[in-house]
Design an enzyme around this catalytic site. Structure first.
Site, mmCIF file in Angstrom:
data_model
loop_
_atom_site.group_PDB
_atom_site.id
_atom_site.type_symbol
_atom_site.label_atom_id
_atom_site.label_comp_id
_atom_site.label_asym_id
_atom_site.label_seq_id
_atom_site.Cartn_x
_atom_site.Cartn_y
_atom_site.Cartn_z
ATOM 1 N N GLU A 316 -39.842 45.551 -24.023
ATOM 2 C CA GLU A 316 -39.630 45.557 -25.364
ATOM 3 C C GLU A 316 -41.335 45.080 -25.932
ATOM 4 O O GLU A 316 -41.912 44.226 -25.345
ATOM 5 C CB GLU A 316 -38.836 44.711 -25.926
ATOM 6 C CG GLU A 316 -38.783 44.395 -27.452
ATOM 7 C CD GLU A 316 -37.672 43.189 -27.801
ATOM 8 O OE1 GLU A 316 -36.954 43.110 -28.676
ATOM 9 O OE2 GLU A 316 -37.575 42.215 -26.884
ATOM 10 N N LYS A 376 -33.480 49.737 -31.908
ATOM 11 C CA LYS A 376 -32.591 48.390 -31.836
ATOM 12 C C LYS A 376 -31.519 48.397 -32.700
ATOM 13 O O LYS A 376 -31.857 48.390 -33.917
ATOM 14 C CB LYS A 376 -33.291 47.235 -31.372
ATOM 15 C CG LYS A 376 -32.834 46.039 -31.172
ATOM 16 C CD LYS A 376 -33.656 44.911 -30.861
ATOM 17 C CE LYS A 376 -33.175 43.547 -30.430
ATOM 18 N NZ LYS A 376 -34.037 42.553 -30.227
ATOM 19 N N CYS A 426 -33.267 43.824 -25.037
ATOM 20 C CA CYS A 426 -33.153 42.308 -25.219
ATOM 21 C C CYS A 426 -31.975 41.732 -25.941
ATOM 22 O O CYS A 426 -30.909 41.682 -24.856
ATOM 23 C CB CYS A 426 -34.420 41.832 -26.092
ATOM 24 S SG CYS A 426 -34.948 39.881 -25.796
#
Length: 556
Positions: A316, A376, A426
């Protein structure tokens, strides 16, 4: 007329009854009265001390220490502390437990922004835990109370995973179990069942200790409390042992073999110029570091030192320069993909077609350039976006450092040279539905690209790595964890770490990873185990309410 009056309410003088019998003399105590009173008052603090110790034990059980067996002991102590207490006491003891657990657990949230956000978050989450304390206390007088209490705990975790601001599942009991006998339960019912098994074992152990103590203290011949073969003792023992036996039985069935061949995967950890929130002040340097590390891999491939990977995973934020609009960034990523001769999954900060900022993963082909994308979906509040920015600015100007990202709307699996890679960016690894969606979408392996540089050398990266290990077992998939600054890792489908890097060092991991296509029971049943456990908890509360009302009516 001649009888002694029972009471003289109309007289100012106190009534002194006639003494008709002499009480036996009482032997004087060797202990001063004030010493006995002090000991009584100290005993009142025992439940509070037990709750605090229990919370600290639960914290100590989680990575990086990895002592999963401490978690049931923690809940045994907490169960003893709240057993038979009133709602108000349950609330207070739950708050003490929550603070003792969450304040040290979430200390990483104060890195670079000071203690106020950290302590505020821990206190808010502890207040939600206190609701579980109330619930556990309320059902603790019911038959089979560890069952209802454990389900209430999972219901409380379900609430914390959804509210406020989209939820904050960090600190779920399951995430402290990346190894050990309970872990296989994740493959049956996901993190809710895994957490339930741990908590049930602990509350069962607490109930067992309480029952043994009561039996040992019973008078000889007291059938009500002195029977070592009574049902309550047997139930408590069963609750303690059943989750352990279930985990041990399921353990051999946790599969790790390849079902669709293997993929050779490279994980690139390029490192960052510096730690903290300002790591991305040199955005070009972050991109250059990942290009450089990939070029080193390309040189090794060319020399025959290593085999060419089928695919390459960058972390990321490996390119915080938008490669769609910055030609230099576009060229650098293309150069790296062409040099290594494999598609790269690039983590980038971009501006979408609608003008909104996105935290995006881009599948970058060495010949055709950027292709499929994944935005995301679960954004981190107070980091990637700022709820009620104006209000929270009153407390800290650091709120203006939070982003304005917009979440994606759907799961996207990358087909990278014939390998289907499920993307979880994440923070999303903490959310059950996000990970499950990618596996149901057809992912053969999972990738959790992360950027933990913001949190420096704190425990955050190890706590997140533990989540990834639980997810591997939950869905029967190898999990790749490429991180900008570490710890990057290759995790097998049984949760074991096969390879890992250090922190804040450039590194490359190469692994032949089994591609799996079957779905675990946990993947197939989805949220139903959690819903069932929540229903059990609510049912226990309902039963306690009915019993309490019936008791009041009988007294009336």
């Amino acid at each position: 007329m001649g009888a002694e009056p029972a009471c003289r309410a109309d007289s100012d003088a106190p009534y002194t009854p006639r003494v008709t019998a002499t009480a036996p003399p009482v032997a004087p105590s060797d202990e001063p009265a004030e010493s006995s009173g002090r000991r009584f008052h100290l005993r009142r603090f025992v439940p509070l001390a037990l709750a605090v110790i229990a919370g600290l034990l639960l914290y100590v059980s989680v990575p990086p220490r990895e002592l999963p067996w401490l978690a049931p002991i923690s809940f045994a102590l907490f169960g003893v502390a709240v057993y038979g207490r009133r709602l108000r006491a349950g609330f207070g003891l739950g708050l003490a437990f929550g603070l003792a657990y969450l304040v040290p657990l979430l200390s990483w949230t104060g890195v670079d922004v000071g203690p106020l956000p950290w302590l505020a978050l821990a206190a808010a989450e502890a207040l939600l835990v206190s609701l579980a304390g109330m619930g556990v206390a309320y059902v603790s007088r019911l038959p089979l109370w560890p069952l209802w209490a454990s389900a209430i705990w999972i219901a409380d975790e379900a609430l914390r995973a959804r509210a406020p601001f989209g939820g904050f599942p960090w600190g779920k009991v399951a995430f402290g179990q990346p190894s050990g006998v309970f872990l296989p339960l994740a493959s049956l019912g996901g993190t809710p069942l895994l957490g339930f098994g741990v908590v049930l074992c602990g509350f069962g152990l607490g109930a067992l200790a309480l029952r043994v103590r009561k039996i040992r203290g019973a008078a000889p011949g007291d059938a009500a409390t002195g029977n070592w073969k009574d049902g309550k003792l047997a139930a408590a023992a069963a609750f303690t042992v059943a989750p352990i036996v279930a985990g041990a039985v399921v353990m051999p069935f946790v599969a790790t073999s390849a079902e669709a061949g293997t993929a050779r995967v490279a994980l690139i950890q390029g490192n960052v110029p510096r730690m903290g929130l300002d790591f991305n002040a040199q955005r070009r340097a972050v991109l250059d570091y990942h290009v450089r590390e990939t070029m080193k891999l390309a040189a090794k491939i060319k020399s025959g030192e290593v085999k060419r990977p089928d695919l390459v995973l960058w972390p990321e934020n490996s390119s915080d320069i938008d490669p769609y609009v910055n030609q230099d960034a576009y060229d650098e990523i293309t150069k790296a993909a062409q040099a290594v001769g494999a598609p790269i999954s690039v983590g980038a900060v971009v501006t979408a077609a609608d003008g909104t900022p996105r935290n995006r993963l881009i599948q970058w082909d060495p010949k055709t350039g950027p292709g499929a994308v994944y935005d995301k979906r679960h954004l981190q509040p107070f980091g990637e976006y700022m709820p009620y920015r104006g209000f929270f600015r009153i407390f800290s100007k650091d709120v203006d450092r939070a982003g304005n990202f917009v979440p994606g709307k759907k799961a996207v699996v990358f087909d990278m040279a014939g390998t289907k890679v499920g993307n979880i960016t994440c923070y999303e690894a903490a959310f059950d539905d996000t990970v499950r969606d990618q596996v149901r979408e057809g992912a053969q392996i999972l990738s959790v690209p992360s950027n933990n540089a913001t949190f420096e050398r704190s425990q955050m990266t190890y706590q997140q790595l533990a989540m990834d290990r639980v997810r591997a077992v939950e869905h029967g998939r190898a999990v790749m964890v490429p991180v900008t600054s570490g710890v990057s890792a290759v995790i097998a489908a049984d949760g074991s770490i096969e390879q890992r890097t250090g922190m804040f060092e450039p590194a490359t991991l190469l692994a032949d990873v089994p591609k799996r296509t079957s779905q675990t029971l946990a993947t197939r049943v989805g949220a139903w185990p959690e819903a069932l456990l929540v229903a059990i908890g609510v049912g226990g509360l309902g039963w306690a309410v009915v019993r309490a009302r019936a008791g009041r009516r009988s007294e009336g």
